[in-house]
Design a protein around this motif. Structure first.
Motif, PDB file in Angstrom:
ATOM      1  N   TYR A   1       0.734  -1.105   0.237  1.00  0.00           N
ATOM      2  CA  TYR A   1      -0.541   0.054   0.772  1.00  0.00           C
ATOM      3  C   TYR A   1       0.821   1.504   0.068  1.00  0.00           C
ATOM      4  CZ  TYR A   1      -3.216   3.854   1.630  1.00  0.00           C
ATOM      5  OH  TYR A   1      -4.229   4.729   2.035  1.00  0.00           O
TER       6      TYR A   1
ATOM      7  N   TYR B   1      -9.191   4.018  -1.359  1.00  0.00           N
ATOM      8  CA  TYR B   1      -9.499   2.954  -0.579  1.00  0.00           C
ATOM      9  C   TYR B   1     -10.333   2.263  -1.725  1.00  0.00           C
ATOM     10  CZ  TYR B   1      -7.525   6.272   2.232  1.00  0.00           C
ATOM     11  OH  TYR B   1      -6.232   7.162   2.817  1.00  0.00           O
TER      12      TYR B   1
ATOM     13  N   ILE C   1      -3.745  -2.376   4.850  1.00  0.00           N
ATOM     14  CA  ILE C   1      -3.815  -0.598   4.558  1.00  0.00           C
ATOM     15  C   ILE C   1      -5.105   0.184   5.412  1.00  0.00           C
ATOM     16  CG2 ILE C   1      -5.950   1.441   2.975  1.00  0.00           C
ATOM     17  CD1 ILE C   1      -5.465  -0.475   0.746  1.00  0.00           C
ATOM     18  N   PRO C   2      -4.162   0.136   6.442  1.00  0.00           N
ATOM     19  CA  PRO C   2      -4.160   0.773   7.826  1.00  0.00           C
ATOM     20  C   PRO C   2      -4.851   1.572   7.739  1.00  0.00           C
ATOM     21  CG  PRO C   2      -2.437   1.903   7.531  1.00  0.00           C
ATOM     22  CD  PRO C   2      -2.517   1.110   6.435  1.00  0.00           C
ATOM     23  N   GLU C   3      -5.516   2.468   7.312  1.00  0.00           N
ATOM     24  CA  GLU C   3      -7.159   3.629   7.569  1.00  0.00           C
ATOM     25  C   GLU C   3      -8.206   3.153   7.240  1.00  0.00           C
ATOM     26  OE1 GLU C   3      -4.411   4.057   5.211  1.00  0.00           O
ATOM     27  OE2 GLU C   3      -4.415   5.827   4.587  1.00  0.00           O
ATOM     28  N   LEU C   4      -8.416   1.274   6.567  1.00  0.00           N
ATOM     29  CA  LEU C   4      -9.286   0.850   6.552  1.00  0.00           C
ATOM     30  C   LEU C   4     -10.188   0.482   8.211  1.00  0.00           C
ATOM     31  CD1 LEU C   4      -8.989  -1.023   2.966  1.00  0.00           C
ATOM     32  CD2 LEU C   4      -9.939   1.286   3.550  1.00  0.00           C
ATOM     33  N   GLN C   5      -8.525   0.229   8.731  1.00  0.00           N
ATOM     34  CA  GLN C   5      -9.729  -0.609   9.697  1.00  0.00           C
ATOM     35  C   GLN C   5     -10.019   0.743  10.676  1.00  0.00           C
ATOM     36  OE1 GLN C   5      -8.864  -3.107   9.603  1.00  0.00           O
ATOM     37  NE2 GLN C   5      -7.519  -3.752   8.010  1.00  0.00           N
TER      38      GLN C   5
ATOM     39  N   GLY D   1     -12.496   5.570   9.985  1.00  0.00           N
ATOM     40  CA  GLY D   1     -12.045   6.327   8.269  1.00  0.00           C
ATOM     41  C   GLY D   1     -12.943   6.545   7.201  1.00  0.00           C
ATOM     42  N   TYR D   2     -14.209   5.789   7.543  1.00  0.00           N
ATOM     43  CA  TYR D   2     -14.993   6.674   6.503  1.00  0.00           C
ATOM     44  C   TYR D   2     -15.635   8.411   6.164  1.00  0.00           C
ATOM     45  CZ  TYR D   2     -19.215   6.386   3.566  1.00  0.00           C
ATOM     46  OH  TYR D   2     -20.976   6.888   2.834  1.00  0.00           O
ATOM     47  N   PHE D   3     -15.639   7.823   7.378  1.00  0.00           N
ATOM     48  CA  PHE D   3     -16.624   9.524   7.796  1.00  0.00           C
ATOM     49  C   PHE D   3     -15.080  10.492   7.342  1.00  0.00           C
ATOM     50  CE2 PHE D   3     -19.033   6.561   9.602  1.00  0.00           C
ATOM     51  CZ  PHE D   3     -20.018   7.306   9.077  1.00  0.00           C
TER      52      PHE D   3
ATOM     53  N   VAL E   1     -12.847  10.160   5.664  1.00  0.00           N
ATOM     54  CA  VAL E   1     -12.443  10.191   3.644  1.00  0.00           C
ATOM     55  C   VAL E   1     -13.406  11.164   3.679  1.00  0.00           C
ATOM     56  CG1 VAL E   1     -12.965   9.184   1.782  1.00  0.00           C
ATOM     57  CG2 VAL E   1     -10.930   7.746   3.452  1.00  0.00           C
ATOM     58  N   TRP E   2     -14.976  11.387   3.839  1.00  0.00           N
ATOM     59  CA  TRP E   2     -15.301  12.414   3.645  1.00  0.00           C
ATOM     60  C   TRP E   2     -15.371  13.746   4.198  1.00  0.00           C
ATOM     61  CZ3 TRP E   2     -19.566  12.667   0.145  1.00  0.00           C
ATOM     62  CH2 TRP E   2     -19.690  11.626  -0.473  1.00  0.00           C
TER      63      TRP E   2
ATOM     64  N   MET F   1     -15.406   1.605  -2.358  1.00  0.00           N
ATOM     65  CA  MET F   1     -13.613   1.911  -0.879  1.00  0.00           C
ATOM     66  C   MET F   1     -14.190   0.597   0.075  1.00  0.00           C
ATOM     67  SD  MET F   1     -13.201   5.882  -0.601  1.00  0.00           S
ATOM     68  CE  MET F   1     -14.757   6.007   0.919  1.00  0.00           C
ATOM     69  N   ASN F   2     -12.847   0.047   0.575  1.00  0.00           N
ATOM     70  CA  ASN F   2     -13.425  -1.410   1.353  1.00  0.00           C
ATOM     71  C   ASN F   2     -13.114  -0.582   2.496  1.00  0.00           C
ATOM     72  OD1 ASN F   2     -13.029  -3.763  -1.000  1.00  0.00           O
ATOM     73  ND2 ASN F   2     -10.585  -2.259  -1.232  1.00  0.00           N
ATOM     74  N   PHE F   3     -13.752  -0.056   3.426  1.00  0.00           N
ATOM     75  CA  PHE F   3     -13.119   0.654   4.470  1.00  0.00           C
ATOM     76  C   PHE F   3     -14.145  -0.681   5.559  1.00  0.00           C
ATOM     77  CE2 PHE F   3     -12.446   4.878   3.153  1.00  0.00           C
ATOM     78  CZ  PHE F   3     -11.688   5.337   4.571  1.00  0.00           C
ATOM     79  N   ASN F   4     -13.812  -0.576   6.751  1.00  0.00           N
ATOM     80  CA  ASN F   4     -14.556  -1.309   7.575  1.00  0.00           C
ATOM     81  C   ASN F   4     -15.958  -1.502   7.496  1.00  0.00           C
ATOM     82  OD1 ASN F   4     -12.571  -3.606   7.575  1.00  0.00           O
ATOM     83  ND2 ASN F   4     -11.239  -3.352   9.660  1.00  0.00           N
ATOM     84  N   TYR F   5     -15.953   0.131   8.384  1.00  0.00           N
ATOM     85  CA  TYR F   5     -17.024   0.659   9.356  1.00  0.00           C
ATOM     86  C   TYR F   5     -18.043   1.444   7.428  1.00  0.00           C
ATOM     87  CZ  TYR F   5     -20.295   2.742  11.366  1.00  0.00           C
ATOM     88  OH  TYR F   5     -22.051   3.137  12.067  1.00  0.00           O
TER      89      TYR F   5
END
Lengths: 355, 355, 355, 355, 355
Positions: free
Chosen positions: A331, D315, D322-326, D330-332, D334-335, E317-321
């Motif tokens: 990554y 993403y 990929i650390p951010e995904l955890q 993270g999702y918010f 990125v938004w 995107m592959n975010f966990n949440y």
């Protein structure tokens, strides 16, 4: 504009030649008649009530200036014309405001048509027709409506300033024309300012607004001024050259002076035309420059992010076996590659001077 | 510029003809009066303190050149004019710096107006009005402020170089005009350099800067020079043709020489106009070329990576059953396809000569 | 170019009129003096060593052609001028190579200045000033450096070809001018080729290279030729009309022939100007056409693949419940839809004739 | 248009000069012959059945106006021509409708050709040739088909309005020409409206429609009017200057009036030409402005969403680590980043005034 | 074209004046000599075998027309010239086909050069030089190769049609010129059609093909026709004005007729020039319009699908949440949002009239 200028055609089509019909739009309730009568020693200034009141001046020894305002009173003008023995075509021309500046020599009198130009309160160029009849001892001037262009001349007569009271009717004619021509300078001046304004607008043009119609309008304005000035120059030149006993040699020097002024005005008009002629091209280059700028932003943004998105797309694929995905720092490696590409492209655009 | 040129109108509007009013901006505290008086054998050079000091030269047998600097001293000029019997309109013209070059033949003297042109320290084109009065045995020159254009002539008088001391006042007039016309050549030269500079700028134009206003300004400059030169050519031609006893046949050859010089200058101006006329078009093609280049970069980047991204997108889909995803070397196969597409597009753009 | 043309101003500014100063750049170590002396029966051809050697021909009965090369030898030219009684302004004009073609009638001799034009080895247009003095029985020609334009004339004198040996000095003058004018045709021809070349380049222009500066340069070249030809036509017309005893009626027919040639050349120049005038517009349309092509490729690529990528993106989403993903042949169905969209867009662009 | 105008060439090629062949398209079954015969006291108006019926007027003492409609009846016209002793070339010109306005003085009669212009029902500019023959006591007019331009004149004859019945044939000629010239004003007026209309269309041009052909057509129309008016002005000037006993001094003033009118029309035409000349440039700037707008929308949309899509793509990658995904939010996060980028770009475009 | 026109320069450079050298390309094996000899009663028509056969007509009482085809037979032409006493420069001009139309009055004969214009089979404009010599009782015409332009004249001589057999040689000259001028009309006609064709092509231009070179070529064609017509008009005007005993007063009317025709042709040429002058601008607006269309398609496609793709990217995107992913109808909700955005953008573009 063009409609006003040509209205005569509608009203007059089919009329017998010499029909005296007012073709203007400005009407006055009452015909204003003003008479200045003077010698070196005395002067009288009267507001006349009836057209017949100015018949007496025809054979006086004094110099007389009769000024008429309100061309819609054609009956009165016809009466005056008959008394002063003006040709029917002359009377027709006086009330037909679509005349081109001209001079007609009718032996016993000289008939001159010219245009008074000024900018009205809303900065619209206004053109008013002034007709002048020069007799042996009188000048009759015909105006559409009151203009105060002649006020300084009235003052000079009243206070015997300058030569005006010591000279004959031909000098009076000269001062009237000179007053009108002097006003051309202020018209030219405003026109010059307008051109400079427009040039600045064109130069700094935000693309919100289309300036081409303004350029075209200004061009039209210059052409209208030109139309008043150039034929008048011919008129004055003809007065200078043609020998008429009505204008004395002594006064000719003054007409030469008007001629010089008109040439100056004409020079300015021609320069204005050339400058306006270049404005449309200037505007076009300006628009094109703006478009270049827009295109560059698009190109830079797209060229940088499209390849990067592609790389992200690669590693978004769902193949069972993509070795890189398993790398521990894959990554971060991809980020590194992307940053390198980013920097490379930025460097490339910098070198091209697009950034 | 246009504002300066037309100021007179504001100050003078409504004034009686012959009113002597200075319309310029440059003022001097003191009127400079310089008198050269010479015969073939002797010469005197004086700085005069008072305007009346130069009255004596009117009927002398020697040739006299009186040079005045500082047109704002209208009283003094009027006094001089009265003594030398100059017409009021001539005096008006001397101090009204908006004159067009012209010659007036007043029998006992010749009145000439012309423009001295030079580039000032900040490379702005400056135009200064010079009026010349040629009498039987004298030349009077009127300048707005000191210019050293006439210095070589003073030298020639002092050291009796060339023919100047052996000839009469008409030859003196010629040398003064010649000195001014000679300066036109350096103006034309600078103008030529400016045009070439601008041409190079336009050619190599980075799109950062809008050159159209510079083109328009240069056009204006050429038109201003033109306005000084072309009427002067007419003036000289009239001097050549019109017979006036003030200019001797022997001197006419020299005026013909000035006329030749002015034609050369005029030729150069016309060529400059044509070249400038083409500049805007050149600029437009240049901008368009630049835009083409920008568009190509965008098109190449987008055309190459958009299809590739699409392919990556295909295999990023989450369908349960996508056979290719199971292939052992599917990933590498896709890379192969992508590289083939990439090479194909590069080849295509090479063939089109976009790369 | 402009710099060379105007150098005189720098060197000469402030010089007394009639100062004889060479303003050119080409210098020769030694002044070449060549004398042809002939009657119908005999001829002599000499290379003279000293300027005084050609003084003897002034009053001979034979026809003499003295040809001088090397205008930097002003002393010698002045000596010659004094002996042949040429006016100082004539001598000034001979060595001042910035002259415009002209003719001056000095009663005892005729002075003509014209320009020899040719393309040098590097295809640069070169202009060389030639001055001709026609006396009763001689012609003196002054050149900057040797040109072999006159070689055929020398041959004709040597071998008594044509009428040259049977006619007087005015016919000799005619043949010299004719030789120069004949060379204009080859200049015009090369110019025509250059224009056609440039037209082809513009037409097939790859956008790599900016041709606008080439167009502008060619325009300049045409203007320079024009500047040599048009005044010369006036010169010849004046010779035709003005009666001077130096040119006999019999020879006038020949000058009329030159006049016809110059009109032909002038016609060609004017046509060249019109064609070049259209070149910039042609170039602009060409660039715009190229840009259209670039834009079309971009539009087609983007319009086709952006919607397809969008569809791929849809099925790349990670929603828990996307029914289509479960369909057995969902993947192939999507391919089908994409191919349909692809074909639809291709059909659309075909219909618009963009493909 | 051009085809109609030149048809004569096809029909006439190879014919002997003086062959009388009608070249127009409009034919009439019957030749209309109308005769007005009048003195100050009486008048008669007749519809003549046969061409010979109008032979009697040749030597009458009354003033006669014979008006013929239907130029295809060449035999009758030839008969008339022979009786009235008209030159064969005159007859050829009468029926050849491709003439340029002109006047020919054949001593015993004057032959004038001019063009009647009007807009037909479908607003097409129509040009009809009118030939006039002025004899000592008659005027014969030839028209292609009936036009009612002359109706007011018939009225004036019938009711003895104006001077027409008291004057001779030359005044009749004047009134006929005057009627035609008066109609030019309405043509000019319609033309002015058309230009204004087109200008408004160009200004507000939606890019759906190409206006350049309309501009070109209008240009053509102006050129056609110009072609009728300018030569006619020369014709009238020649009538004014050339002394012919057929036109009396008294009537010349009236011709001067026509000349004034034609100059007004000519002025208007020249202004129209200049305005139309600027229209194409105006149109081009307008199109470029529109393109700028289109480009901006594209650039804004692309510049905003391409970087955002790139982030989403990041993403969407399937790297194992990929650390951010955890990250929980993270999702918010990125938004949040995306919204910041969005706002930044909007701000940037606002500052550039593109939004 | 330019190469052909200027070939003479190469061949002739350095030749003595009066050298008779054919400069054309069309050669004939045999010189065609045709002689028409006629009086009012009789006529003879002969094909002559040898140039000397036409010597006899020089002093006959009949009117003779000798027509020569094949200018490459310079020896024969020289022989003829010597017999008929033509000036060497005249002979030089006859065989030098680069002449400009002109007339030379050599007292005993009149020499006229003009150009025959026609379109050859491949629609190329062809120009052929025709020289005419008018003697007291003969006309000699010189052509490069046979043209059948004169056939109708031969017919008229044979059958005594029109006036030709009753008039003298000047009338014969007139008919020959008239025949050539009449052909100009058909050239003008074809030119008009070509312009209209090109205008239509430009208007409907698919961008596949560059029309600017066609516009440029057509411009060149018009300039070539202009070059033949305008000098000829001067020629005819000079014939009309200059009094030469060779042309009788009676015939002058006919030359005036040619002059009228040439003015018509000239008018048409000038209109053609103006129309062509506008074509390049029209073409440019057309290309710009096309580009606008292309840009709109791109902008609409990109503006609609780029935001939608972005949304799809978000949920790829592959975010966990990512809460939305869990929603039951999240997928359909996203579709709903996308369709709303799609409709919104379509509405926006509709409002802007881009769709």
């Amino acid at each position: 504009m063009s409609r006003k200028r040509l209205q005569r055609s509608k009203k007059k089509l089919g009329q017998a030649p010499g029909s005296i019909i007012y073709t203007g739009e400005r009407t006055k309730d009452k015909l204003n008649i003003e008479a200045f009568d003077f010698t070196q020693e005395n002067y009288s200034e009267k507001e006349l009530q009836h057209i017949t009141d100015c018949f007496e001046y025809k054979f006086s020894n004094t110099v007389t200036w009769i000024n008429l305002n309100g061309l819609n009173h054609v009956k009165d003008i016809e009466a005056l014309g008959n008394h002063y023995e003006l040709h029917p075509l002359v009377l027709e021309d006086i009330v037909n405001i679509a005349q081109r500046p001209k001079v007609d020599d009718h032996e016993s009198y000289l008939f001159i048509v010219l245009k008074m130009l000024y900018y009205d309160d809303r900065q619209n160029l206004t053109s008013e027709q002034v007709s002048l009849v020069l007799g042996n001892n009188y000048v009759i001037s015909f105006q559409e409506s009151e203009g105060d262009v002649f006020e300084p001349i009235r003052d000079r007569i009243r206070h015997a300033k300058g030569r005006i009271r010591t000279m004959s009717s031909d000098y009076l004619l000269y001062t009237l024309i000179d007053a009108i021509v002097d006003h051309y300078f202020s018209v030219i001046e405003i026109l010059g300012d307008k051109i400079e304004d427009l040039e600045n607008q064109v130069f700094s043009a935000s693309t919100q607004q289309d300036l081409s119609i303004k350029i075209q309008d200004l061009k039209r304005e210059v052409l209208r001024v030109r139309r008043a000035v150039f034929p008048l120059r011919e008129v004055i030149n003809r007065i200078e050259k043609n020998e008429t006993s009505l204008i004395k040699n002594k006064t000719l020097t003054y007409f030469k002076d008007i001629s010089d002024h008109l040439t100056q005005v004409a020079d300015n008009i021609e320069i204005s035309r050339e400058i306006i002629g270049g404005l449309m091209g200037m505007y076009l280059t300006n628009i094109s420059n703006k478009m270049n700028e827009v295109m560059k932003v698009l190109t830079i943004m797209a060229s940088i992010f499209i390849p990067l998105t592609f790389i992200a797309g690669i590693y978004g694929m769902n193949f069972n076996y993509i070795p890189e995905l398993q790398f521990k720092y894959g990554y971060f490696g991809v980020w590194g590659v992307m940053i390198l590409i980013f920097l490379g492209l930025v460097y490339y655009f910098r070198k091209k001077k697009w950034l």
